[in-house]
Every structure is written in C-alpha cells, then in structure tokens.
Design an enzyme around this catalytic site. Structure first.
Site, PDB file in Angstrom:
ATOM      1  CB  SER A   1      -0.889   0.006   1.242  1.00 54.03           C
ATOM      2  OG  SER A   1      -0.107   0.354   2.364  1.00 54.03           O
ATOM      3  CE  LYS A   2      -1.283   6.336  -3.352  1.00 51.51           C
ATOM      4  NZ  LYS A   2      -2.735   6.390  -3.472  1.00 51.51           N
ATOM      5  NE  ARG A   3       0.227   0.555   5.937  1.00 53.40           N
ATOM      6  CZ  ARG A   3       0.843  -0.602   6.046  1.00 53.40           C
ATOM      7  NH1 ARG A   3       1.982  -0.686   6.687  1.00 53.40           N
ATOM      8  NH2 ARG A   3       0.332  -1.697   5.528  1.00 53.40           N
TER       9      ARG A   3
ATOM     10  N   GLY B   1       5.488   3.232   0.182  1.00 54.57           N
ATOM     11  CA  GLY B   1       6.122   4.082  -0.837  1.00 54.57           C
ATOM     12  C   GLY B   1       5.230   4.152  -2.062  1.00 54.57           C
TER      13      GLY B   1
END
Ligand code: GLU
Length: 485
Positions: free
Chosen positions: A247-249, A251
């Site tokens: 996920s965006k966590r 990167g």
C-alpha cells in the site's frame, strides 16, 4: 479463427493510475501472449464513459506505453458492452438460470436482521424464486415494478484447475443467488466480465488472487450460458517488506511515480516480472526479449511476492549500466541543462566526450537522476574543493603540492594518454617517492574533481584529457600553496 491461439487480456478498472499490482498483471499477460504468439487484449472496465473515466483511463494507458506493453486489440470499454451484458442476463433468465427478484433493500435488510447474521454472512433466502412464478415476474416487470435479476446458483461444488494454485473449489451452498442485473438495469461486475471475455474469446484469464472468490460465480455463468470457460491463473498478492499487503505506506504504488524517480522501463519490467515469477536460474537481470523468451505460466509462484524497493534500485542500476550512453544522452543532457550545470547544445556538440562522461558515471547510478547528480565536478569550469575531503587527503598541503607538481611534469609528456599508460606512470611515481599509489591518487582526485569519491581515477584522467588535467592540477597546486602559506 485459430482456436488454439492464446488470447489473454488485461482488464483494469480506471483508477487514475497504473498500480504496481495491475502493471504486474498486465506484464504477465503480455509476456504470455508474446511468448506464445498470442493476442493481448486491453479492456477498460469502466462503468460509464464519462470524461473523468476517460482521464483516469489515459493514465493507465500512459503507464502501459511507458512499460512497452502494447496491446493487439482494444482498448475496449466495458461500458460499450452494456446491451450485450443485458442480453446475456435475459438469456439466462429465459433459460431458467436466473429469476426476477422484487425484494427491496429494506425487505432484505429486515430478513437479514431477523436471521441474526452480519451483512457479509447473509445469503439471499430465494424468496422470489419460489414466491414469484416466472409469468408473474414478467407481468410485474412489464408493469414497471423495480426489481433485480438474480442468478440461480446450482447445487454442488464449483472447482477449477488453477494454472498457479492447482485445484481450487467452492461449495455452491456458500454462494448466494447473486444479482446479475441491478434495479437500474446495469450489469453486475461478474456478469459483465464473463460476457466480455466470451465476446473477446479470451481463453486464459490471468489476474490477481483477490479475484479468486469471483471465479466460481463466473464459472457458473459460463456453464449456464453454455460456453466453455477459459483457463484461470490467479497470481499471488504483492506484499511490502513487512509482510503486509502493498500500500502507499510502503512508498510509491503507481508505476508513473517510479518513472519520475528515474527508474528505467526495462528495469521496472524486469523487477515486476520477478514479483511472483521464478526464472528457475540464478540470473536476475533480464531484458524484455529475454523475459518474453523465458516466461512461462508454470513458473509463477503460488506464494505472495515481496516488493523490495532496494531490489528495484539495484536492478535499475544494473540496467543503467547496460544501457548505451547514446540512449541515455538525451535525458542526461536535459537534466544537466535544467540543473544549470552545462549548456545542452555545447555538450551535445562534443558527443564523444559526452558519451565518455555518461559511461564514466553509469556504474555508480541507481536512478537516472544520479547521473546528473554526480556530473557537476566533471562539467564545471573550475573545481570546488570539498573541505572534508581536503582535510583528509590534502592534510599536508606543501607535500601534496610538491607531489602533484612532480606528477604534472610526468603527465605533461606521457604518450599515449590512455588508462594503462597513465596507471603505469602513476605507479612509477609512487614507487619513486616510496609511497603507496593511494598517496598520489587521493590528492589527484581532489585536484581533478574536488571530491573524495569517483570512478577509477585513470578513467577520469582519460575523460578530462591532458590539457584539462594539467589545468586542474595547476589550480590545485596554487590552492595548496595558499593553504601551506
Ligand atoms: N477490473 C478488474 C480489476 O481491476 C479485473 C477484472 C479481471 O481481471 O477479471 O481488478
């Protein structure tokens, strides 16, 4: 028509960007098609054809083009198939595989509450299958009464031989009579997909594991429509290095962001291919033609793949090293010019020197920006000395000046100006002085570039050529004399 020709598709929903997972699915399908001389179809699973969907689609197409994933048919738009989707729903209705359901959301909610189950666990109780005979259903529908069309899930079990996971099966009892046409007459996802895949004669569906639960429903639809289903291959999820779903966590998850970070499309392709595919050798660096040649369904792992950004950077460095200076030149010149390090036109005019410089910088670059970031000292008229490096390698300025001057004398006359000869001269000098070669190399590097690290010093000397080398040494000696005074 060639019945045995492989026909695969990539069917992204227009989300506004090409996600890493989607890109991997697209790539796997594309590789299979190219490997087998098959057909790669692009289908956009939009629910309408509004301007916003068009814009979101454009971003996906851009990502695919950047990766070099060209499609043979399409892009088709799911929204354009609406009439066919509806026709398929009515075929199912007429054949007795589906029925009209007049239960309103409110009524369904009451029954669920009475059954005491959560919304996820609730299965439709088939009220309208028994309570509303077909003829009555037709009459109420003609009178305009709102309703949905539900597929009647048969008894038994639905199994398939998944090309990645082996046999996967579901008890049909666990699947409710799902809606295929909504109250507003629009098709539900599973019907649209099947209708489109049949229409496009897709014979292998390769997609993410997150679709496994859709597959039994789709298989039932194929059977009810009397169509041979395609083969299915579900590729494992992509996880972050912490083992959690990517996920965006973790990167950037959009392929376009990697492009902007200076990742080469060849490196991204190589990296994505290895996310879940095992080449079966120790080799890790693959060009696109090599991937096309080696790729096979049989070697797709059934365990999840881990997205390791360091590996991507490493692979990118490897691909940058293998890319010719001529190919990198345009991007490099544009960056260097934008950074105010050189005049692009002048740089291009000295293309031999430009290529030598790129070749010099390539081995230390992990992203394209690194080429430009390292280029300053090579392009600057005058050297800017890094004081930390000077404190280390010009610790005794008078001595360093003396040594550099001696070296300058030798370099002024040496022939030919090539790496081997220059190395010979430098080592002789060091020996004559009774010091290790490093005692000359480090001060010389500082004189030429002003920094403590660089590619091999002899390559650097060749890049600068005799004239510029001597000028830089002169400047350095002057600088050192000032420091000594
Ligand atoms: N549109 C679906 C998605 O983006 C893919 C459907 C499929 O591959 O069957 O997840």
């Amino acid at each position: 028509m060639n019945e045995s020709q492989l026909r695969v598709r990539f069917a992204p929903s227009p989300t506004g960007y090409l996600h890493v997972g989607g890109a991997r699915t697209a790539l796997f399908n594309w590789l299979l098609a190219r490997h087998a001389g098959g057909v790669f179809i692009l289908r956009i699973e939009d629910t309408d054809r509004s301007r916003s969907e068009e814009a979101m689609t454009a971003a996906i197409l851009e990502g695919m083009s950047w990766l070099g994933l060209d499609w043979d048919e399409g892009p088709f738009h799911q929204a354009d198939g609406l009439e066919r989707h509806r026709a398929d729903a009515f075929r199912l209705l007429e054949a007795g595989h589906a029925y009209r359901c007049f239960c309103t959301p409110g009524v369904l909610e009451e029954r669920r509450a009475a059954a005491g189950t959560t919304p996820d666990a609730y299965r439709y109780d088939r009220h309208c299958l028994t309570a509303v005979p077909a003829a009555e259903g037709e009459r109420r529908a003609s009178a305009g009464e709102p309703h949905t069309i539900r597929f009647q899930v048969p008894d038994g079990r639905t199994e398939w031989q998944d090309a990645v996971h082996g046999v996967i099966g579901f008890d049909n009892a666990d699947i409710e009579d799902f809606i295929i046409l909504r109250t507003d007459g629009s098709p539900i996802y599973n019907l649209a997909v099947v209708s489109d895949d049949v229409d496009m004669r897709v014979n292998l569906v390769l997609r993410g594991d997150d679709h496994i639960s859709n597959t039994p429903k789709q298989l039932m639809l194929y059977r009810a429509l009397g169509v041979e289903p395609p083969r299915f291959a579900h590729v494992p999820l992509i996880l972050g290095t912490d083992g959690k779903r990517l996920s965006k966590r973790h990167g950037a998850t959009a392929v376009g962001e990697y492009r902007h970070q200076g990742i080469l499309p060849e490196a991204m392709t190589n990296f994505l291919a290895l996310l879940g595919w095992n080449p079966g050798t120790e080799e890790e660096i693959f060009t696109v033609p090599e991937l096309v040649d080696a790729f096979s369904l049989e070697r797709i792992n059934h365990k999840s793949a881990v997205f390791d950004p360091d590996r991507l950077l490493w692979l990118n460095g490897q691909h940058i090293s293998r890319t010719s200076a001529a190919q990198l030149a345009d991007g490099f010149v544009a960056q260097v010019e934008a950074a105010g390090l050189a005049n692009g036109q002048e740089l291009r005019a000295r293309d031999q020197e430009l290529h030598t410089l790129i070749d010099l910088l390539k081995p230390r670059a992990r992203v394209l920006d690194d080429l430009c970031a390292q280029a300053g000292p090579y392009l600057a008229e005058r050297v800017t000395v890094d004081e930390a490096a000077a404190a280390k390698h010009w610790k005794e300025p008078a001595l360093a000046a003396e040594r550099l001057e001696r070296l300058r004398e030798r370099l002024a006359g040496v022939e030919p100006w090539d790496e081997e000869t220059l190395e010979g001269v430098l080592r002789e000098e060091a020996e004559a002085l009774g010091v290790g070669a490093g005692k000359l190399i480090h001060p010389l590097r500082l004189a030429l570039l002003g920094v403590a690290v660089s590619p091999g010093i002899f390559e650097v000397l060749v890049y600068f050529g005799r004239e510029r080398t001597l000028l830089r040494i002169d400047d350095a000696v002057e600088n050192l004399r000032r420091r000594a005074a």
